[in-house]
Design a protein around this motif. Structure first.
Motif, PDB file in Angstrom:
ATOM      1  N   PHE A 138      54.291  -6.883 -31.022  1.00  0.00           N
ATOM      2  CA  PHE A 138      54.261  -5.593 -31.722  1.00  0.00           C
ATOM      3  C   PHE A 138      54.295  -5.778 -33.235  1.00  0.00           C
ATOM      4  O   PHE A 138      53.446  -5.242 -33.948  1.00  0.00           O
ATOM      5  CB  PHE A 138      55.446  -4.726 -31.282  1.00  0.00           C
ATOM      6  N   THR A 139      55.274  -6.545 -33.712  1.00  0.00           N
ATOM      7  CA  THR A 139      55.397  -6.710 -35.166  1.00  0.00           C
ATOM      8  C   THR A 139      54.162  -7.394 -35.737  1.00  0.00           C
ATOM      9  O   THR A 139      53.752  -7.105 -36.862  1.00  0.00           O
ATOM     10  CB  THR A 139      56.659  -7.503 -35.529  1.00  0.00           C
ATOM     11  N   THR A 140      53.555  -8.293 -34.947  1.00  0.00           N
ATOM     12  CA  THR A 140      52.317  -8.934 -35.412  1.00  0.00           C
ATOM     13  C   THR A 140      51.224  -7.901 -35.629  1.00  0.00           C
ATOM     14  O   THR A 140      50.563  -7.881 -36.662  1.00  0.00           O
ATOM     15  CB  THR A 140      51.844  -9.983 -34.393  1.00  0.00           C
ATOM     16  N   VAL A 141      51.061  -7.028 -34.622  1.00  0.00           N
ATOM     17  CA  VAL A 141      50.051  -5.969 -34.742  1.00  0.00           C
ATOM     18  C   VAL A 141      50.344  -5.084 -35.949  1.00  0.00           C
ATOM     19  O   VAL A 141      49.467  -4.811 -36.770  1.00  0.00           O
ATOM     20  CB  VAL A 141      50.006  -5.116 -33.458  1.00  0.00           C
ATOM     21  N   LEU A 142      51.595  -4.669 -36.063  1.00  0.00           N
ATOM     22  CA  LEU A 142      51.963  -3.771 -37.163  1.00  0.00           C
ATOM     23  C   LEU A 142      51.695  -4.421 -38.516  1.00  0.00           C
ATOM     24  O   LEU A 142      51.050  -3.848 -39.386  1.00  0.00           O
ATOM     25  CB  LEU A 142      53.437  -3.383 -37.044  1.00  0.00           C
ATOM     26  N   ARG A 143      52.191  -5.657 -38.674  1.00  0.00           N
ATOM     27  CA  ARG A 143      52.036  -6.357 -39.948  1.00  0.00           C
ATOM     28  C   ARG A 143      50.561  -6.503 -40.308  1.00  0.00           C
ATOM     29  O   ARG A 143      50.163  -6.274 -41.446  1.00  0.00           O
ATOM     30  CB  ARG A 143      52.698  -7.726 -39.863  1.00  0.00           C
ATOM     31  N   LYS A 144      49.763  -6.885 -39.314  1.00  0.00           N
ATOM     32  CA  LYS A 144      48.335  -7.076 -39.569  1.00  0.00           C
ATOM     33  C   LYS A 144      47.700  -5.837 -40.184  1.00  0.00           C
ATOM     34  O   LYS A 144      47.012  -5.909 -41.193  1.00  0.00           O
ATOM     35  CB  LYS A 144      47.636  -7.423 -38.246  1.00  0.00           C
ATOM     36  N   HIS A 145      47.949  -4.690 -39.564  1.00  0.00           N
ATOM     37  CA  HIS A 145      47.314  -3.475 -40.042  1.00  0.00           C
ATOM     38  C   HIS A 145      47.934  -2.974 -41.336  1.00  0.00           C
ATOM     39  O   HIS A 145      47.256  -2.366 -42.156  1.00  0.00           O
ATOM     40  CB  HIS A 145      47.369  -2.397 -38.960  1.00  0.00           C
ATOM     41  N   LEU A 146      49.239  -3.232 -41.517  1.00  0.00           N
ATOM     42  CA  LEU A 146      49.884  -2.783 -42.749  1.00  0.00           C
ATOM     43  C   LEU A 146      49.298  -3.500 -43.956  1.00  0.00           C
ATOM     44  O   LEU A 146      48.982  -2.872 -44.970  1.00  0.00           O
ATOM     45  CB  LEU A 146      51.391  -3.013 -42.680  1.00  0.00           C
ATOM     46  N   THR A 147      49.148  -4.809 -43.851  1.00  0.00           N
ATOM     47  CA  THR A 147      48.584  -5.557 -44.985  1.00  0.00           C
ATOM     48  C   THR A 147      47.166  -5.078 -45.269  1.00  0.00           C
ATOM     49  O   THR A 147      46.767  -4.964 -46.432  1.00  0.00           O
ATOM     50  CB  THR A 147      48.573  -7.064 -44.686  1.00  0.00           C
ATOM     51  N   ARG A 148      46.418  -4.771 -44.198  1.00  0.00           N
ATOM     52  CA  ARG A 148      45.067  -4.270 -44.389  1.00  0.00           C
ATOM     53  C   ARG A 148      45.093  -2.946 -45.170  1.00  0.00           C
ATOM     54  O   ARG A 148      44.269  -2.707 -46.057  1.00  0.00           O
ATOM     55  CB  ARG A 148      44.390  -4.055 -43.026  1.00  0.00           C
ATOM     56  N   VAL A 149      46.075  -2.112 -44.855  1.00  0.00           N
ATOM     57  CA  VAL A 149      46.186  -0.828 -45.549  1.00  0.00           C
ATOM     58  C   VAL A 149      46.485  -1.038 -47.021  1.00  0.00           C
ATOM     59  O   VAL A 149      45.882  -0.409 -47.896  1.00  0.00           O
ATOM     60  CB  VAL A 149      47.291   0.029 -44.900  1.00  0.00           C
ATOM     61  N   GLU A 157      40.666 -17.895 -30.647  1.00  0.00           N
ATOM     62  CA  GLU A 157      40.734 -16.865 -31.693  1.00  0.00           C
ATOM     63  C   GLU A 157      40.220 -15.525 -31.181  1.00  0.00           C
ATOM     64  O   GLU A 157      40.784 -14.477 -31.470  1.00  0.00           O
ATOM     65  CB  GLU A 157      39.924 -17.316 -32.924  1.00  0.00           C
ATOM     66  N   GLU A 158      39.136 -15.595 -30.405  1.00  0.00           N
ATOM     67  CA  GLU A 158      38.562 -14.358 -29.882  1.00  0.00           C
ATOM     68  C   GLU A 158      39.531 -13.665 -28.926  1.00  0.00           C
ATOM     69  O   GLU A 158      39.720 -12.452 -29.002  1.00  0.00           O
ATOM     70  CB  GLU A 158      37.251 -14.671 -29.147  1.00  0.00           C
ATOM     71  N   THR A 159      40.119 -14.433 -28.032  1.00  0.00           N
ATOM     72  CA  THR A 159      41.062 -13.825 -27.079  1.00  0.00           C
ATOM     73  C   THR A 159      42.276 -13.279 -27.827  1.00  0.00           C
ATOM     74  O   THR A 159      42.756 -12.196 -27.499  1.00  0.00           O
ATOM     75  CB  THR A 159      41.512 -14.841 -26.031  1.00  0.00           C
ATOM     76  N   LYS A 160      42.771 -14.011 -28.797  1.00  0.00           N
ATOM     77  CA  LYS A 160      43.883 -13.499 -29.610  1.00  0.00           C
ATOM     78  C   LYS A 160      43.520 -12.135 -30.177  1.00  0.00           C
ATOM     79  O   LYS A 160      44.311 -11.196 -30.130  1.00  0.00           O
ATOM     80  CB  LYS A 160      44.181 -14.467 -30.760  1.00  0.00           C
ATOM     81  N   GLU A 161      42.307 -12.041 -30.696  1.00  0.00           N
ATOM     82  CA  GLU A 161      41.861 -10.778 -31.293  1.00  0.00           C
ATOM     83  C   GLU A 161      41.801  -9.666 -30.239  1.00  0.00           C
ATOM     84  O   GLU A 161      42.238  -8.545 -30.485  1.00  0.00           O
ATOM     85  CB  GLU A 161      40.479 -10.984 -31.943  1.00  0.00           C
ATOM     86  N   ARG A 162      41.278 -10.012 -29.061  1.00  0.00           N
ATOM     87  CA  ARG A 162      41.210  -9.007 -27.996  1.00  0.00           C
ATOM     88  C   ARG A 162      42.602  -8.533 -27.599  1.00  0.00           C
ATOM     89  O   ARG A 162      42.838  -7.346 -27.364  1.00  0.00           O
ATOM     90  CB  ARG A 162      40.476  -9.579 -26.778  1.00  0.00           C
ATOM     91  N   ILE A 163      43.540  -9.489 -27.553  1.00  0.00           N
ATOM     92  CA  ILE A 163      44.918  -9.116 -27.225  1.00  0.00           C
ATOM     93  C   ILE A 163      45.485  -8.167 -28.280  1.00  0.00           C
ATOM     94  O   ILE A 163      46.087  -7.140 -27.959  1.00  0.00           O
ATOM     95  CB  ILE A 163      45.805 -10.381 -27.109  1.00  0.00           C
ATOM     96  N   LEU A 164      45.248  -8.499 -29.546  1.00  0.00           N
ATOM     97  CA  LEU A 164      45.774  -7.655 -30.624  1.00  0.00           C
ATOM     98  C   LEU A 164      45.180  -6.249 -30.573  1.00  0.00           C
ATOM     99  O   LEU A 164      45.871  -5.259 -30.806  1.00  0.00           O
ATOM    100  CB  LEU A 164      45.486  -8.301 -31.986  1.00  0.00           C
ATOM    101  N   LYS A 193      45.415  -6.737 -19.063  1.00  0.00           N
ATOM    102  CA  LYS A 193      44.271  -6.189 -18.330  1.00  0.00           C
ATOM    103  C   LYS A 193      43.218  -5.652 -19.285  1.00  0.00           C
ATOM    104  O   LYS A 193      42.028  -5.948 -19.164  1.00  0.00           O
ATOM    105  CB  LYS A 193      44.756  -5.086 -17.385  1.00  0.00           C
ATOM    106  N   ASN A 194      43.665  -4.836 -20.263  1.00  0.00           N
ATOM    107  CA  ASN A 194      42.718  -4.241 -21.206  1.00  0.00           C
ATOM    108  C   ASN A 194      42.114  -5.275 -22.140  1.00  0.00           C
ATOM    109  O   ASN A 194      41.026  -5.077 -22.675  1.00  0.00           O
ATOM    110  CB  ASN A 194      43.406  -3.142 -22.018  1.00  0.00           C
ATOM    111  N   ALA A 195      42.825  -6.374 -22.355  1.00  0.00           N
ATOM    112  CA  ALA A 195      42.281  -7.441 -23.195  1.00  0.00           C
ATOM    113  C   ALA A 195      41.379  -8.359 -22.373  1.00  0.00           C
ATOM    114  O   ALA A 195      40.701  -9.231 -22.916  1.00  0.00           O
ATOM    115  CB  ALA A 195      43.410  -8.244 -23.817  1.00  0.00           C
ATOM    116  N   GLY A 196      41.384  -8.162 -21.064  1.00  0.00           N
ATOM    117  CA  GLY A 196      40.565  -8.995 -20.189  1.00  0.00           C
ATOM    118  C   GLY A 196      41.010 -10.439 -20.182  1.00  0.00           C
ATOM    119  O   GLY A 196      40.190 -11.349 -20.151  1.00  0.00           O
ATOM    120  N   CYS A 197      42.312 -10.651 -20.184  1.00  0.00           N
ATOM    121  CA  CYS A 197      42.823 -12.023 -20.178  1.00  0.00           C
ATOM    122  C   CYS A 197      44.068 -12.101 -19.319  1.00  0.00           C
ATOM    123  O   CYS A 197      44.601 -11.087 -18.872  1.00  0.00           O
ATOM    124  CB  CYS A 197      43.147 -12.485 -21.597  1.00  0.00           C
TER     125      CYS A 197
END
Lengths: 190, 190
Positions: A54-65, A5-12, A34-38
């Motif tokens: 990409f769509t995962t990142v977008l969706r995540k932040h959109l729902t938060r908004v 879960e932590e690495t997933k979060e770092r990737i996101l 590289k930037n996620a360190g994985c």
DNA sequence: ATGATGTAAACAACCAGTTAGTTATATCCT
DNA sequence: AGGATATAACTAACTGGTTGTTTACATCAT
């Protein structure tokens, strides 16, 4: 150190930064890893593709908004001010949305369209109740609000470049936007 | 068949289409050459590289726009309507500008900043002459006009997706924009 | 014949996605 | 408890195709 879960979060996180800066086509998966360190492969294990990442990142932040910013049809100027504050404090996500609308293959994210329909209906009811003027259609009002509220974002084609001083005084700009929306929402005749 | 100017023009045309669709990072030089019906190398002979080809295309169309759309500080609603008409009939160029503002390394094209300064000053004088209200700063008015006038472009993040019916009735949308700018430019008190 | 115009092929770097293998950690068996 | 075993988490190296750019060569006009 071994936490999926932590690495997933770092990737996101790294993906948000990368996609926000370079878009989908310009983003580099190696750089995200590289930037996620994985390892790069983990990106493909946890997320299908570059594009679904990409769509995962977008969706995540959109729902938060959608959760953070509540829509107030009876106070459209206040809503515009809230959106402005959010856009100025979250330029990455505004950029993400801009990239998406440009690179998109026209398949809309369902969350967005349903959220839009809800707002349109809410404005219609507010108009019936006399809380909002009827000079403009609900769709026009909503688009005008979003366009104005995000116009001073660093990424906007006609944004800060047309009004450089405004960036230094965000409060004045926010108030001006609220004022402008107030005028439009009332829709007085000439 | 052996005309350098003609081939240059064909390259610029194909480049507009390609860059408008895919941006700088997503554009493919092979595809531009193929659609221009010329050899790939000619692109590098006539234009330095991919990026200068892009800026050449952008600059060319930007100067054309500045010539076509005259700025009328005494009639800001009319100017907004003109910009709207232009944006709706030239979506490629709007997209080009959007790509540029996203992919940019923050080096502004000089033509744009000088054109902006001219408009700001013109609005200031119009305000002094009482032709435009003083509720909002010239920079705010100009940004608001551009934001509203281009908000219904297919590429805008909050554009047609928030107001789908507006695309079918561009005249009504144009009039609504003019009306909204009229309200803002007058800036009556509440 | 000489410079402008155009062509075909090659190149070197890059990049999304894959494969095969390694390490840590949890589970089971006795 | 403690060793065998299975599995989840992770890594390094590779692949096959793509891509921007260059080079060497051909052809046309004057």
């Amino acid at each position: 150190m071994r936490n999926a879960e932590e690495t997933k979060e770092r990737i996101l996180e790294a993906a948000l930064e990368e996609f926000s800066s370079y878009g989908i086509a310009g983003a580099r998966v190696d750089r995200i890893a590289k930037n996620a360190g994985c390892n790069k492969n983990l990106i493909y294990v946890y997320f299908e593709n570059k594009e679904t990442l990409f769509t995962t990142v977008l969706r995540k932040h959109l729902t938060r908004v959608y959760e953070e910013i509540s829509f107030t049809p009876e106070d459209l100027p206040g809503y515009a001010a809230k959106v402005f504050d959010w856009a100025m404090t979250h330029p990455h996500i505004v950029r993400l949305m801009s990239w998406y609308s440009l690179e998109q293959k026209m398949d809309n994210i369902t969350e967005r369209t349903t959220a839009r329909d809800k707002k349109i209906k809410a404005i219609m009811e507010a108009q019936k109740d006399g809380l909002v003027g009827t000079t403009f259609t609900p769709g026009f009002l909503l688009t005008a609000i979003m366009a104005l509220a995000t116009a001073w974002t660093p990424t906007h084609p006609f944004g800060p470049s047309h009004d450089p001083d405004a960036v230094k005084i965000p409060k004045e700009t926010r108030d001006a936007i609220a004022k402008a929306i107030s005028l439009i929402a009332k829709g007085e005749e000439s």
